[in-house]
Design a protein around this motif. Structure first.
Motif, PDB file in Angstrom:
ATOM      1  N   GLY A   1       0.794  -1.224   0.000  1.00  0.00           N
ATOM      2  CA  GLY A   1       0.000   0.000   0.000  1.00  0.00           C
ATOM      3  C   GLY A   1       0.823   1.268   0.000  1.00  0.00           C
ATOM      4  N   ALA A   2       2.104   1.160   0.381  1.00  0.00           N
ATOM      5  CA  ALA A   2       2.949   2.342   0.439  1.00  0.00           C
ATOM      6  C   ALA A   2       3.228   2.931  -0.936  1.00  0.00           C
ATOM      7  CB  ALA A   2       4.275   2.010   1.136  1.00  0.00           C
ATOM      8  N   GLN A   3       2.832   2.236  -1.991  1.00  0.00           N
ATOM      9  CA  GLN A   3       2.950   2.807  -3.332  1.00  0.00           C
ATOM     10  C   GLN A   3       2.048   4.025  -3.490  1.00  0.00           C
ATOM     11  OE1 GLN A   3       4.921   1.906  -5.798  1.00  0.00           O
ATOM     12  NE2 GLN A   3       5.449  -0.240  -5.596  1.00  0.00           N
ATOM     13  N   MET A   4       0.948   4.068  -2.732  1.00  0.00           N
ATOM     14  CA  MET A   4      -0.022   5.147  -2.855  1.00  0.00           C
ATOM     15  C   MET A   4       0.285   6.253  -1.846  1.00  0.00           C
ATOM     16  SD  MET A   4      -1.835   3.917  -5.275  1.00  0.00           S
ATOM     17  CE  MET A   4      -3.265   4.967  -5.293  1.00  0.00           C
TER      18      MET A   4
ATOM     19  N   GLN B   1      -7.443   6.237   4.311  1.00  0.00           N
ATOM     20  CA  GLN B   1      -8.868   5.954   4.203  1.00  0.00           C
ATOM     21  C   GLN B   1      -9.172   4.464   4.135  1.00  0.00           C
ATOM     22  OE1 GLN B   1     -11.070   8.376   4.454  1.00  0.00           O
ATOM     23  NE2 GLN B   1      -9.375   9.808   4.694  1.00  0.00           N
ATOM     24  N   LEU B   2      -8.132   3.637   4.014  1.00  0.00           N
ATOM     25  CA  LEU B   2      -8.334   2.196   3.930  1.00  0.00           C
ATOM     26  C   LEU B   2      -8.462   1.597   5.323  1.00  0.00           C
ATOM     27  CD1 LEU B   2      -5.656   1.388   1.194  1.00  0.00           C
ATOM     28  CD2 LEU B   2      -8.107   1.768   0.866  1.00  0.00           C
ATOM     29  N   GLU B   3      -9.303   0.604   5.450  1.00  0.00           N
ATOM     30  CA  GLU B   3      -9.461  -0.077   6.729  1.00  0.00           C
ATOM     31  C   GLU B   3      -8.280  -1.008   6.975  1.00  0.00           C
ATOM     32  OE1 GLU B   3     -13.138  -2.093   7.116  1.00  0.00           O
ATOM     33  OE2 GLU B   3     -14.373  -0.331   6.641  1.00  0.00           O
ATOM     34  N   GLY B   4      -7.855  -1.080   8.228  1.00  0.00           N
ATOM     35  CA  GLY B   4      -6.800  -2.022   8.573  1.00  0.00           C
ATOM     36  C   GLY B   4      -5.485  -1.380   8.931  1.00  0.00           C
ATOM     37  N   ASN B   5      -5.382  -0.042   8.874  1.00  0.00           N
ATOM     38  CA  ASN B   5      -4.161   0.605   9.349  1.00  0.00           C
ATOM     39  C   ASN B   5      -4.534   1.646  10.408  1.00  0.00           C
ATOM     40  OD1 ASN B   5      -4.645   3.265   8.137  1.00  0.00           O
ATOM     41  ND2 ASN B   5      -4.218   2.285   6.170  1.00  0.00           N
ATOM     42  N   ASN B   6      -3.505   2.158  11.060  1.00  0.00           N
ATOM     43  CA  ASN B   6      -3.734   3.091  12.174  1.00  0.00           C
ATOM     44  C   ASN B   6      -3.237   4.490  11.838  1.00  0.00           C
ATOM     45  OD1 ASN B   6      -1.027   2.575  12.157  1.00  0.00           O
ATOM     46  ND2 ASN B   6      -0.849   2.144  14.351  1.00  0.00           N
ATOM     47  N   PHE B   7      -3.259   4.865  10.585  1.00  0.00           N
ATOM     48  CA  PHE B   7      -2.731   6.167  10.183  1.00  0.00           C
ATOM     49  C   PHE B   7      -3.425   7.316  10.906  1.00  0.00           C
ATOM     50  CE2 PHE B   7      -0.610   5.321   5.830  1.00  0.00           C
ATOM     51  CZ  PHE B   7       0.097   4.276   6.394  1.00  0.00           C
ATOM     52  N   TYR B   8      -4.721   7.174  11.132  1.00  0.00           N
ATOM     53  CA  TYR B   8      -5.470   8.266  11.732  1.00  0.00           C
ATOM     54  C   TYR B   8      -5.180   8.434  13.218  1.00  0.00           C
ATOM     55  CZ  TYR B   8      -8.309   9.592   7.749  1.00  0.00           C
ATOM     56  OH  TYR B   8      -8.733  10.077   6.544  1.00  0.00           O
ATOM     57  N   ASN B   9      -4.446   7.487  13.788  1.00  0.00           N
ATOM     58  CA  ASN B   9      -4.026   7.661  15.180  1.00  0.00           C
ATOM     59  C   ASN B   9      -2.810   8.554  15.302  1.00  0.00           C
ATOM     60  OD1 ASN B   9      -6.055   6.047  16.230  1.00  0.00           O
ATOM     61  ND2 ASN B   9      -4.860   4.169  15.992  1.00  0.00           N
ATOM     62  N   SER B  10      -2.201   8.913  14.163  1.00  0.00           N
ATOM     63  CA  SER B  10      -0.995   9.746  14.198  1.00  0.00           C
ATOM     64  C   SER B  10      -1.320  11.112  14.788  1.00  0.00           C
ATOM     65  CB  SER B  10      -0.443   9.926  12.787  1.00  0.00           C
ATOM     66  OG  SER B  10      -0.037   8.693  12.246  1.00  0.00           O
ATOM     67  N   PRO B  11      -0.522  11.587  15.740  1.00  0.00           N
ATOM     68  CA  PRO B  11      -0.711  12.962  16.229  1.00  0.00           C
ATOM     69  C   PRO B  11      -0.649  13.948  15.074  1.00  0.00           C
ATOM     70  CG  PRO B  11       0.813  11.759  17.638  1.00  0.00           C
ATOM     71  CD  PRO B  11       0.560  10.885  16.453  1.00  0.00           C
ATOM     72  N   LEU B  12      -1.376  15.027  15.192  1.00  0.00           N
ATOM     73  CA  LEU B  12      -1.526  15.961  14.078  1.00  0.00           C
ATOM     74  C   LEU B  12      -0.210  16.641  13.722  1.00  0.00           C
ATOM     75  CD1 LEU B  12      -3.396  17.359  12.089  1.00  0.00           C
ATOM     76  CD2 LEU B  12      -3.896  19.062  13.862  1.00  0.00           C
ATOM     77  N   TYR B  13       0.542  17.130  14.705  1.00  0.00           N
ATOM     78  CA  TYR B  13       1.757  17.886  14.443  1.00  0.00           C
ATOM     79  C   TYR B  13       2.986  17.101  14.900  1.00  0.00           C
ATOM     80  CZ  TYR B  13      -1.375  21.829  13.713  1.00  0.00           C
ATOM     81  OH  TYR B  13      -2.367  22.651  13.241  1.00  0.00           O
ATOM     82  N   SER B  14       4.052  17.172  14.094  1.00  0.00           N
ATOM     83  CA  SER B  14       5.314  16.512  14.445  1.00  0.00           C
ATOM     84  C   SER B  14       6.115  17.388  15.405  1.00  0.00           C
ATOM     85  CB  SER B  14       6.134  16.250  13.184  1.00  0.00           C
ATOM     86  OG  SER B  14       5.446  15.377  12.309  1.00  0.00           O
TER      87      SER B  14
END
Length: 406
Positions: free
Chosen positions: A40-43, A50-63
């Motif tokens: 999936g990292a190609q995209m 937006q795909l189900e099965g990963n936790n990307f949306y848990n990432s804190p907003l700012y680095s």
């Protein structure tokens, strides 16, 4: 007029209809295949989020300093900033730094302050435009470094490696240059997945970028990462974004913080560009088709279906202590279809050759003996056979001249 109707029908059925079917298939694809998967990292990061099965949306907003992140290039056909214990065979002979299109433990970097002793443990310092940072590779405990050695493939640029660093080496220091935020929020801070930024080496004044080339077998054919002083600052290969982000001192993210997935048109364009970039990487080594463990073939094997197609694979728990097994999906051709179609092509080709070399008197005598209706039907049949054979040859013969994986 009849002429206009004729062209209108051709445009509708030969252009509009095929394009509509193509777009509809991808629209169905996006609806049905909504789960995250291998490769999936190609995209883009936002597409994957937006795909189900990963936790990307848990990432804190700012680095912030102290964040553990994966960093993705915006160049197509590359993926995530990556390093591993293998070293360059020449140049600095230090640890390789590459672009890797799959999620891996070797993709994780710590955003470290240039002067750690100045950090206040009770204060969180967010990364903004102009921030200076050292990228510490967690799995190997080394630091991203720009050298004055030439890059191994793109020799007009500088090599990038990971090494055991000491404080004060400015070749380990990178300046964050924010270009834009794709959601339009100009906060001057680095947001996960949406902020595009450059990484400029302070000592060498060059930009970290994916060169567009790939390393040889000793680099596992991963994307070459270089430091380029002449790079276009707005080129996609010079732009990066934070993808996955972990920092226990920052609040976790949620889907409302990030832009929802784009329209089917944007997704369609992105996926096709990614497919094109992936396809362009399929350049095999000489003699690869003769090796039984290689997923390659040659054109002479196709007409009779002498070899199948290893399409893809995915990890699967095999229940053993050694962890995961890798299952591959293999596509074998139906021998009736493949051999039958090859025989049909041979018959049409033989008939075309016979018609071309037959003496003129024999063709005239055959025409005289036939009725007008049967002669017209025979002419239509011959024309159809010629068109079909020409189309088959145009789609088959060029592959004999391609020097790439097929």
């Amino acid at each position: 007029s009849a002429y206009a109707k004729h062209w209108g029908a051709r445009i509708v059925f030969l252009v509009v209809l095929p394009v509509s079917v193509y777009i509809a298939i991808f629209a169905i694809h996006f609806k049905v295949l909504y789960r995250d998967g291998h490769g999936g990292a190609q995209m883009s990061s936002l597409f994957q989020a937006q795909l189900e099965g990963n936790n990307f949306y848990n990432s804190p907003l700012y680095s912030a300093y102290g964040s553990i992140v994966t960093i993705k290039t915006n160049g197509h056909g590359c993926g995530l900033l990556h390093s591993h214990i293998q070293t360059y065979p020449s140049g600095s002979e230090e640890q390789q730094v590459t672009c890797y299109p799959h999620r891996d433990a070797n993709n994780y970097w710590l955003l470290a302050n240039v002067v750690p002793e100045e950090e206040d443990p009770d204060t969180i310092t967010l990364l903004g435009d102009g921030a200076l940072v050292r990228l510490f590779h967690l799995p190997t405990r080394t630091t991203l470094h720009a050298h004055d050695f030439r890059a191994p493939v793109s020799t007009s640029t500088d090599e990038v490696s990971c090494h055991n660093s000491t404080l004060g080496d400015l070749s380990d220091v990178w300046k964050v240059e924010i270009v834009k935020d794709v959601v339009g929020d100009d906060t001057g801070l680095v947001r996960s997945m949406t902020t595009l930024f450059r990484l400029r080496n302070v000592a060498r004044d060059c930009l970290l970028r994916f060169s567009g080339a790939y390393l040889p077998e000793w680099g596992f054919k991963q994307g070459e990462v270089v430091c380029d002083a002449a790079a276009d600052p707005l080129e996609r290969n010079s732009l990066w974004n934070v993808e996955q982000h972990h920092n226990e001192r920052l609040p976790p993210g949620n889907p409302e913080l990030y832009r929802p997935r784009g329209s089917v048109w944007r997704d369609l364009a992105e996926l096709n560009v990614a497919m094109w970039a992936t396809n362009s990487q399929l350049t095999g080594e000489p003699g690869a088709a003769t090796q039984p463990d290689q997923a390659v073939s040659r054109p002479h094997q196709w007409p009779l279906g002498l070899i199948g197609v290893r399409l893809t694979g995915w990890p699967k728990d095999d229940g053993n202590d050694d962890g995961m097994a890798f299952v591959r999906f293999f596509l074998a051709g139906n021998p009736v279809v493949w051999i039958g179609s090859a025989a049909g092509v041979a018959v049409v080709a033989a008939a075309a050759v016979a018609a071309a070399v037959a003496p003129r008197w024999a063709r005239a005598r055959l025409a005289d003996a036939a009725s007008d209706d049967s002669a017209d039907a025979r002419a239509d049949l011959i024309f159809t056979g010629k068109v079909g054979l020409a189309g088959w040859l145009l789609h088959y013969v060029p592959f004999w001249f391609l020097k790439r994986i097929l």
